[in-house]
Design an enzyme around this catalytic site. Structure first.
Site, PDB file in Angstrom:
ATOM      1  N   LYS A 141      -7.229  17.632 -37.988  1.00 25.24           N
ATOM      2  CA  LYS A 141      -6.790  17.886 -39.356  1.00 25.24           C
ATOM      3  C   LYS A 141      -5.273  17.774 -39.317  1.00 25.24           C
ATOM      4  O   LYS A 141      -4.583  18.629 -38.761  1.00 25.24           O
ATOM      5  CB  LYS A 141      -7.202  19.272 -39.851  1.00 25.24           C
ATOM      6  N   GLY A 181      -6.158  26.126 -51.610  1.00 25.57           N
ATOM      7  CA  GLY A 181      -6.051  26.621 -52.972  1.00 25.57           C
ATOM      8  C   GLY A 181      -7.295  27.307 -53.505  1.00 25.57           C
ATOM      9  O   GLY A 181      -7.228  27.984 -54.528  1.00 25.57           O
TER      10      GLY A 181
END
Lengths: 74, 283
Positions: free
Chosen positions: B103, B191
């Site tokens: 990632k 988020g």
């Protein structure tokens, strides 16, 4: 920095200056620092040392060594 | 064990099938046991870890925990501000965890933790050339997402809002634009605050979500992990089912035909009020 004795080696490990009592290899250093070599990686002077080369890689004076593993993170 | 939630609708990244559309982060949890419970409840197939200097005082091994649960390790480059740092961290991770998946995270400042697109694309380019399967954390800019796909990333992972903010998906339209153009999986990363945010991501067409703080910092992480598991299944099903068109006014699902009437109101009058066609002979 303290004066090193004849066969001791001054290196930087994970940001701290360390005095190794004798010349050593990456393999031996990992054994000293980590409970298990699983999930551990080592970089010397910014270059990742493949696991297969740990036993044959000598730590030289002044080396900057990073020993890392998994930590919690997103 | 029951069939995975992805049975008949596989989720594939870089040729590897993952049995869950919920990717978990491991940061922010209060204890090793709580993390394990949340991972189990999430039924995730892959979880991220950071790469950090060995702490000799640490008792628990995160690698052992994930291996024991059969959860694939996705190392991240969290904390890197430059392509050079991210590339070194990815190479350390490959050596440590024997995976070429990463990632990729290259942030631009420590207040917003927003990705630096210039460094990100540079790092992605280098890592793809070095044989990595790169999953980049990026902004919700469709052009950046396209560039990341062009340099060979195996997925794109746009943010919904800043890391750890729990503000949900601030620009759903951009996420839909990214989904619409993408030839690789889209994973909504960062988020998410609660289950409905994760559900919305899948409804918008994202292939998966990556959730860390929303679970690990919840009052009851294990229960929130369960909620997230249901949310991605619900969102994916809704996406595949095809939602109805939005209308400005109501549209009754019950026909007015055959409605019983009280004294003084004819069926024709009622139908006329409802805007339905009226048979003139019934007046």
């Amino acid at each position: 920095m303290t004066e090193a004795s004849d066969d001791s080696v001054l290196v930087t490990i994970n940001g701290n200056v360390e005095q190794l009592t004798t010349a050593t290899t990456v393999d031996a250093l990992v054994a000293l620092w980590c409970p298990s070599p699983r999930g551990v990686a080592v970089a010397v002077d910014g270059e990742v040392i493949p696991r297969s080369l740990w036993p044959s890689t000598q730590i030289v004076p002044g080396a900057v060594i990073e020993i890392v593993t998994a930590a919690a993170g997103g | 064990m029951s069939a995975p939630s992805t049975a008949g609708d596989p989720f594939v990244i870089g040729g590897v099938t993952l049995d869950s559309r919920l990717i978990m982060g491991t940061g922010g949890m209060t204890s090793h046991d709580a993390l394990r419970d949340a991972l189990v409840a999430s039924e995730t197939a892959m979880a991220t870890v950071a790469v950090r200097r060995v702490d000799p005082s640490t008792r628990h091994s995160l690698v052992d925990l994930l291996d024991g649960l059969g959860v694939r390790i996705l190392p991240n480059t969290a904390g890197c501000f430059t392509a050079a740092d991210a590339v070194l961290t990815a190479r350390l991770a490959r050596e440590a965890f024997a995976t070429d998946w990463v990632k990729l995270e290259v942030i631009g400042d420590d207040r917003t933790l927003l990705p630096d697109p210039v460094e990100l694309i540079d790092a992605a380019d280098q890592l793809v050339a070095d044989g990595f399967t790169v999953l980049p954390y990026c902004g919700d800019d469709p052009i950046v997402a396209k560039r990341l796909e062009q340099v060979g990333c195996a997925a794109v992972m746009p943010l919904g809002s800043p890391i750890g903010s729990g503000l949900g998906i601030r620009n759903p339209h951009n996420i839909e634009l990214i989904v619409e153009q993408a030839g690789v999986p889209v994973v909504l990363d960062a988020g998410i605050g609660t289950a409905s945010d994760a559900c919305l991501a899948l409804e918008l067409g994202c292939d998966a979500v990556l959730v860390a703080s929303a679970v690990t910092r919840a009052v009851d992480p294990e229960l929130m992990a369960t909620a997230m598991r249901h949310a991605v299944v619900a969102g994916r099903s809704a996406r595949r089912a095809g939602r109805i068109t939005r209308r400005f006014h109501a549209e009754a699902s019950s026909s007015f035909e055959g409605l019983a009437t009280g004294p003084g109101v004819s069926t024709a009058q009622r139908a006329e009020t409802a805007g339905e066609p009226v048979d003139p002979s019934s007046r």
